[in-house]
Motif scaffolding. Sequence first.
Motif, PDB file in Angstrom:
ATOM      1  N   UNK A 138     102.191  22.967  80.363  1.00 24.27           N
ATOM      2  CA  UNK A 138     101.872  21.542  80.318  1.00 24.27           C
ATOM      3  C   UNK A 138     103.041  20.674  79.870  1.00 24.27           C
ATOM      4  N   UNK A 139     103.709  21.135  78.822  1.00 26.04           N
ATOM      5  CA  UNK A 139     104.787  20.332  78.222  1.00 26.04           C
ATOM      6  C   UNK A 139     106.119  20.484  78.967  1.00 26.04           C
ATOM      7  N   UNK A 140     106.196  21.489  79.827  1.00 26.81           N
ATOM      8  CA  UNK A 140     107.500  21.818  80.433  1.00 26.81           C
ATOM      9  C   UNK A 140     107.732  20.976  81.688  1.00 26.81           C
ATOM     10  N   UNK A 141     107.791  19.692  81.514  1.00 23.82           N
ATOM     11  CA  UNK A 141     107.928  18.783  82.659  1.00 23.82           C
ATOM     12  C   UNK A 141     109.362  18.795  83.178  1.00 23.82           C
ATOM     13  N   UNK A 142     109.566  18.347  84.408  1.00 25.79           N
ATOM     14  CA  UNK A 142     110.933  18.219  84.914  1.00 25.79           C
ATOM     15  C   UNK A 142     111.795  17.316  84.029  1.00 25.79           C
ATOM     16  N   UNK A 143     111.204  16.285  83.444  1.00 25.65           N
ATOM     17  CA  UNK A 143     111.979  15.392  82.565  1.00 25.65           C
ATOM     18  C   UNK A 143     112.460  16.166  81.328  1.00 25.65           C
ATOM     19  N   UNK A 144     111.554  16.967  80.769  1.00 25.66           N
ATOM     20  CA  UNK A 144     111.924  17.796  79.607  1.00 25.66           C
ATOM     21  C   UNK A 144     113.074  18.737  79.976  1.00 25.66           C
ATOM     22  N   UNK A 145     112.944  19.408  81.132  1.00 27.27           N
ATOM     23  CA  UNK A 145     113.978  20.365  81.541  1.00 27.27           C
ATOM     24  C   UNK A 145     115.283  19.661  81.892  1.00 27.27           C
ATOM     25  N   UNK A 146     115.171  18.460  82.417  1.00 27.72           N
ATOM     26  CA  UNK A 146     116.370  17.723  82.807  1.00 27.72           C
ATOM     27  C   UNK A 146     117.259  17.457  81.593  1.00 27.72           C
ATOM     28  N   UNK A 147     116.656  17.071  80.489  1.00 28.98           N
ATOM     29  CA  UNK A 147     117.404  16.815  79.243  1.00 28.98           C
ATOM     30  C   UNK A 147     118.175  18.059  78.815  1.00 28.98           C
ATOM     31  N   UNK A 148     117.587  19.225  79.039  1.00 28.35           N
ATOM     32  CA  UNK A 148     118.190  20.477  78.557  1.00 28.35           C
ATOM     33  C   UNK A 148     119.226  21.013  79.546  1.00 28.35           C
ATOM     34  N   UNK A 149     118.872  20.961  80.830  1.00 24.54           N
ATOM     35  CA  UNK A 149     119.707  21.632  81.842  1.00 24.54           C
ATOM     36  C   UNK A 149     120.799  20.742  82.429  1.00 24.54           C
ATOM     37  N   UNK A 150     120.592  19.431  82.357  1.00 24.92           N
ATOM     38  CA  UNK A 150     121.513  18.502  83.009  1.00 24.92           C
ATOM     39  C   UNK A 150     121.186  18.292  84.482  1.00 24.92           C
TER      40      UNK A 150
END
Length: 914
Positions: free
Chosen positions: A327-339
């Motif tokens: 649920x929490x693992x949104x593309x926006x969340x991953x974008x911050x981490x992965x670039x």
Amino acid sequence: MNAEVKTTTCYMCACRCGIRVHLKDGDIRYIDGNPAHPLNKGVICAKGASGIMKQKSPARLTRPLRRKKGSERGAGEFEPISWAEAFSLLEARLRKIRAEDPRKFAFFTGRDQMQALTGLFARQFGTPNYAAHGGFCSVNMAAGMIYTIGGSFWEFGGPDLERAKLFVMIGTAEDHHSNPLKIAIAKFKRAGGRFVSINPVRTGYSAIADEWIPIRPGTDGALMMALCHELVRLDLCDRDFLAQYTNAGYLVNVDTASGDEGLFACANAEDKTNPFRRHDQLWWDRLANRAVANHSEGADPALEGEYRLVDGTPVKPAYQLLRDRLDECTPEWASEITGIPADRIRALAREMGVVARRDSFELPIAWTDSWGRKHATVRGNPVAFHAMRGMAAHSNGFQSVRALSVLMSLLGTIDRPGGFRHKAPFPRGTPPVYSRIPNSPDAVQPNKPLAGAPLGFPAGPEDLFIDAEGGPVRIDKAFSWEYPLAVHGMMHNVIGNAWRGDPYRIDTLMIFMANMAWNSSMGSAEARRMLNDKDADGEYKIPFLVVCDAFQSETTAFADLVLPDTTYLERHDVMSLLDRPISDFDGPIDSVRVPVVPPLGECRPFQDVLVELAGRLGLPAFVNADGTRKFKSYADFVVNFETEPGSGQGFLMGWRGKRGDKALVGEANPDQWEMYAKNNCVHHHPMPESLQYMRNWNQGYHEWAQQMKLRRHPDPIMIQIYAEVLQRFRLAAKGKGPSARRPPPHLRTRVETFFDPLPFFYLPLEVQCSEKEKYPLSAITQRPMAMYHSWDSQNAWLRQIHTHNYLFVNPETARAQRIADGGWMQVESPWGRLRCMARYSEAVEPGTVWTWNAIGKSPGAWGLEPDANEFTKGFILNSLISDRLPGPGNGISNSDPVTGQAGWYDVRVRISRA
Ligand code: SF4
């Protein structure tokens, strides 16, 4: 003039292509690819063709050497001795150790291809201290996938590019499966397939990818979680596959007060298919609205929701727990981490899901599943993946690889055409139970073999190799509470632990084919210091170091005894089903090397040395009942050894039986080597088509595999979306669960945190403890296509391609520090500093710098000239990496807390103009 052509198997890297060696009057003239070989079909790479220069290397060792009396380790001052002296010296030392405390002998090997033999030797000797290099290579890839889907990439499985339409490659530059993968990608692209590469750096295969998605190192897990999030959100998962072939529908006890919290609810039905694995987990049947044993006739499992069992226990299907996690693992969340931009992540997930569904197809191949249901076809969802060390070599790699395996499973691509396919002897259980490690120090007894296998796959706290206080039994601490699933051992811990005496001191360290004083150690300067360090009484802290290698390296200089090995063109070798064969998707393949030229000087194949030593020491598997030697040589051993007396299973599967007319299982055949030599040094045993797919659940395959001794039990191998095995460790850390074993207090939080049964993302441990502002960049290495680690530093032809390395820096990043293209620069990590030359590259994401691995050399090593570029301009990044991170006491190992995988690619650096 006498011209001839001999076939054998290349070993200029670990790929094992078939080659033809062209000789004139006994001298090698040139080497080319063998068109009749199933793996490389005649293709050869620069390394393979340069094998001739390995024979002419200035670094060849030709005689056994003993360190000169009075000379210090590292000075490289030796005196030649005879083999007779070398054997009696080693035999006396090892005999004494074996009679007193076999743990004091540690035997660790590098990139060799004979672990079935070296492992057998260690086990028979009785030491628990054995492993090969996997712990500092890609154990996360192996363990993360095997614990989830029962197989892994490279020799045990891979992408079916013949039928895939979309191919996603993660963290792979040049691969172990080099030529076959190149051939397959070329064909895939010609057939119109789309190839996406996810990597911080665009080199190697990525150069021909249709799209390169740059990613920050160590963040792949976040991307995988976000892709899973999107597939679930868009309802693009293969529901039928998840329900029938994974544990997505198994009910998990979610009562936090229960001692069985997080374990599967079971029907308590007796099932004897596999005494080590239950198969009576419950489903919630959507039709009957009640709990039933999984795969009950006519039942349809709920994958979502929350239910109560008759006794009131609250339960949820494993898939629901995964959904909750995602649920929490949104593309926006991953974008911050992965670039990676969130829209790009969304588009990639959609593309995967759509291709898997829209281009899905059926092959008219009938098969029967583990529950007796007959299927007229095999379905393919044509999305294939390949990933390797770039994803694995981080201290969060195990859970990242778990996330990738779950992603592949959500798409329904496991052992299906166009997706991931196994290669024999895989699939194996999740985890396998075929080799069981000992779980108590009592397994180590003087003059006795180790009571269990030195390496294996723990399935819970009961399988840990620990003492009564919960402390490690092994020198590298593998299979202890610190690294419970260290299934490949932890070679990178050995020198440090032995030097510290943590958990104990050893006497003799034997290293085969590993450059531990240079490119194979995290913090090579520190490794050299430890090898050279002495106690107050003037004795070395690691008293005796034996190095076995064909070449003079940085490590041989530290040896007390050097044993000169042969090259791959001078000896017998096997790529065995007991070890690492070259199987294809359609069936087992094993292969051999045969000598094409005589050994140089007094070199001896290391396998022969081991067989002789084992005979002299009287190790039971190597001697007759009267104590006489059983095997004349390694070649003799390979033909006559059986896994158990009368098993008919040996190192080679081809041409078994007295007349050579049996495959896989059969009596010893004295002419087996000749038959391999006449057949391109390879034996291929294709299976009927009905056994080639869905092997985790294919009844016909399981029966066949059991007959052929590839599997012990014919039970289904369920994909572990939710890894109950991990939960067993976690429960122990919480003071609950079926096992009475508990982690020591200082490790409880660690075990509870990282043994999450669902994949999750956390920043690598080193990144978590680094100052982000002070060290803003990631630094990583890659292996170049033209060299295999340090093996080719002395190869005259290959040195013309790479004679020194640069640090590749994105121009934007370099200019910000006023570093010129080709200019000298300084790189600094919390652990060290070095000078090197910069090379601008647009093919690296701006937050990463990288270089080729193992090209820089120590002055005087590898027989190079005093002004060789390898040490005037070259460098190795290892001096910036540490094997320890801050933590209580001596700190903690810079390794994955689940598997012990070395966190090579987690170091943070800053750069400046020199
Ligand atoms: S890929 Fe490896 S095994 Fe194959 S030819 Fe090249 S060096 Fe040899």
